[in-house]
Design a protein around this motif. Structure first.
Motif, PDB file in Angstrom:
ATOM      1  N   VAL A 290       0.831  -1.209   0.000  1.00 18.24           N
ATOM      2  CA  VAL A 290       0.000   0.000   0.000  1.00 18.24           C
ATOM      3  C   VAL A 290       0.865   1.259   0.000  1.00 18.24           C
ATOM      4  O   VAL A 290       0.573   2.238  -0.699  1.00 18.24           O
ATOM      5  CB  VAL A 290      -0.956  -0.017   1.207  1.00 18.24           C
ATOM      6  N   VAL A 291       1.946   1.244   0.781  1.00 18.07           N
ATOM      7  CA  VAL A 291       2.855   2.396   0.808  1.00 18.07           C
ATOM      8  C   VAL A 291       3.445   2.644  -0.569  1.00 18.07           C
ATOM      9  O   VAL A 291       3.523   3.786  -1.039  1.00 18.07           O
ATOM     10  CB  VAL A 291       3.967   2.184   1.853  1.00 18.07           C
ATOM     11  N   ASN A 292       3.854   1.576  -1.256  1.00 18.35           N
ATOM     12  CA  ASN A 292       4.414   1.734  -2.594  1.00 18.35           C
ATOM     13  C   ASN A 292       3.380   2.251  -3.590  1.00 18.35           C
ATOM     14  O   ASN A 292       3.711   3.035  -4.492  1.00 18.35           O
ATOM     15  CB  ASN A 292       4.989   0.402  -3.083  1.00 18.35           C
ATOM     16  N   LEU A 293       2.122   1.828  -3.430  1.00 13.04           N
ATOM     17  CA  LEU A 293       1.058   2.342  -4.283  1.00 13.04           C
ATOM     18  C   LEU A 293       0.859   3.837  -4.058  1.00 13.04           C
ATOM     19  O   LEU A 293       0.744   4.623  -5.009  1.00 13.04           O
ATOM     20  CB  LEU A 293      -0.242   1.586  -4.005  1.00 13.04           C
ATOM     21  N   ILE A 294       0.834   4.250  -2.791  1.00 13.09           N
ATOM     22  CA  ILE A 294       0.682   5.669  -2.467  1.00 13.09           C
ATOM     23  C   ILE A 294       1.853   6.477  -3.014  1.00 13.09           C
ATOM     24  O   ILE A 294       1.685   7.591  -3.535  1.00 13.09           O
ATOM     25  CB  ILE A 294       0.546   5.853  -0.945  1.00 13.09           C
ATOM     26  N   VAL A 295       3.061   5.916  -2.909  1.00 12.05           N
ATOM     27  CA  VAL A 295       4.249   6.606  -3.411  1.00 12.05           C
ATOM     28  C   VAL A 295       4.155   6.795  -4.920  1.00 12.05           C
ATOM     29  O   VAL A 295       4.456   7.879  -5.448  1.00 12.05           O
ATOM     30  CB  VAL A 295       5.520   5.820  -3.040  1.00 12.05           C
ATOM     31  N   ASP A 296       3.735   5.764  -5.633  1.00  9.48           N
ATOM     32  CA  ASP A 296       3.602   5.876  -7.087  1.00  9.48           C
ATOM     33  C   ASP A 296       2.604   6.965  -7.471  1.00  9.48           C
ATOM     34  O   ASP A 296       2.829   7.734  -8.415  1.00  9.48           O
ATOM     35  CB  ASP A 296       3.170   4.539  -7.682  1.00  9.48           C
ATOM     36  N   LEU A 297       1.496   7.036  -6.747  1.00  6.57           N
ATOM     37  CA  LEU A 297       0.506   8.072  -7.036  1.00  6.57           C
ATOM     38  C   LEU A 297       1.035   9.463  -6.683  1.00  6.57           C
ATOM     39  O   LEU A 297       0.772  10.435  -7.403  1.00  6.57           O
ATOM     40  CB  LEU A 297      -0.779   7.786  -6.252  1.00  6.57           C
ATOM     41  N   ALA A 298       1.790   9.554  -5.582  1.00  8.06           N
ATOM     42  CA  ALA A 298       2.358  10.845  -5.194  1.00  8.06           C
ATOM     43  C   ALA A 298       3.396  11.316  -6.212  1.00  8.06           C
ATOM     44  O   ALA A 298       3.454  12.504  -6.551  1.00  8.06           O
ATOM     45  CB  ALA A 298       2.991  10.743  -3.806  1.00  8.06           C
ATOM     46  N   VAL A 299       4.208  10.385  -6.700  1.00  9.94           N
ATOM     47  CA  VAL A 299       5.195  10.738  -7.726  1.00  9.94           C
ATOM     48  C   VAL A 299       4.497  11.190  -9.007  1.00  9.94           C
ATOM     49  O   VAL A 299       4.933  12.135  -9.679  1.00  9.94           O
ATOM     50  CB  VAL A 299       6.129   9.540  -8.006  1.00  9.94           C
TER      51      VAL A 299
END
Length: 311
Positions: A290-299
């Motif tokens: 989930v953290v990696n998904l959020i990071v991808d969206l933030a990037v």
């Protein structure tokens, strides 16, 4: 952009499914007879008849695929079964402990972000001078020191020697400071080098010459021009470090007597409480995904190049 988000969601769902398979497989592959273990924990004599009764009771006699489907269906509904050791509902224990671990990770991530930005900008503002050398040295020291040793030093310095902060327990913000600092040291060291190198590369870009020609000073260029350019890189690195903090929590929580997920996981491993181990592993892996998904969206939101690519 919508295509990118849907693609990342699909990938995350596949990863969650694979994570559940890994958690289930690791636990069922562990050596020993779970039914015998449960019989002994209940204080009964592990006779063949009683062991068979326990195996039937907890579903060990079912085919492996059926056991996985039953476990996954219950996990999706938030039911992680009953602890073999305590006989209590695992989901209820997890709900109480997730808050503790969440406080640890959130506070540590905030401190790591502030320290890394401070050290990175310190070096970028005075490149190759004494402040830059100091920040490099601190980053190298922080990245090279084991977390448990950092925690022991924190306890000795701030609790034993100066008696400023409590060394154990989850009793309010004052008791959170030492665990936060202990977890934050390694991520802060790594992220400070990301900031320093990123700013150095950004300051060598052509747009910096344009900014200088407009009369902007080094401080204004660093904050107004260079910082936005390294934001996607920093978010990516921060997401990785936040995900790795779940592993650090397993070390830090017992050290400071915090009853979080890390402490719960260690107790499950120690007593071979497989229901607890499965639940904790699944939560750790889910958190990382989930953290990696959020990071991808933030990037995606902070990097116009990626937005143009997926528009």
């Amino acid at each position: 952009m919508i295509h990118f988000i849907s693609k990342r969601l699909k990938h995350s769902l596949v990863l969650l499914f694979l994570a559940s398979v890994v958690c289930f497989t690791l636990v069922v592959s562990a050596p020993g007879n779970v039914a015998v273990l449960i019989a002994e924990l209940r204080g009964a004599v592990a006779t063949p008849g009683y062991v068979e009764q326990v195996a039937e009771e907890i579903g060990l006699n079912k085919p492996l695929l059926m056991r996985y489907v039953d476990w996954l269906g219950d996990a999706v509904r938030g039911d992680f079964g009953i602890s073999y050791r305590t006989g209590q509902d695992v989901s209820a224990d997890l709900a109480n402990r997730m808050f503790v671990t969440g406080i640890l990770i959130a506070g540590s991530a905030a401190i790591a972000t502030l320290i890394s930005l401070a050290l990175g900008f310190l070096g970028a503002f005075w490149p190759y001078k004494l402040p830059d050398r100091v920040s490099r040295g601190l980053a190298l020291l922080g990245a090279s020191t084991p977390t448990f040793f950092v925690g022991a030093l924190m306890i000795y310095a701030f609790s034993v020697t100066f008696q400023l902060l409590p060394s154990f327990g989850f009793a309010g913000p004052k008791s959170w400071i030492l665990p936060w600092l202990t977890v934050a040291v390694l991520p802060a060291a790594v992220l400070s080098r990301v900031v320093r190198v990123g700013l150095e590369e950004a300051m060598a870009s052509p747009f910096v010459l344009t900014a200088k020609s407009k009369g902007l000073g080094r401080t204004a260029i660093l904050f107004r021009e260079a910082l936005p350019n390294i934001t996607p890189l920093f978010i990516n690195a921060l997401g990785t470090q936040v995900g790795l903090m779940t592993a650090t929590a397993i070390i830090v929580e017992p050290l400071f007597a915090w009853q979080g997920l890390g402490d719960y996981f260690l107790a499950g491993v120690r007593f071979r409480d497989f229901m607890v181990v499965q639940a904790c592993l699944l939560i750790f892996l889910t958190f990382f995904i989930v953290v990696n998904l959020i990071v991808d969206l933030a990037v995606l939101l902070t990097d116009p190049r990626i937005r143009r690519q997926w528009s």
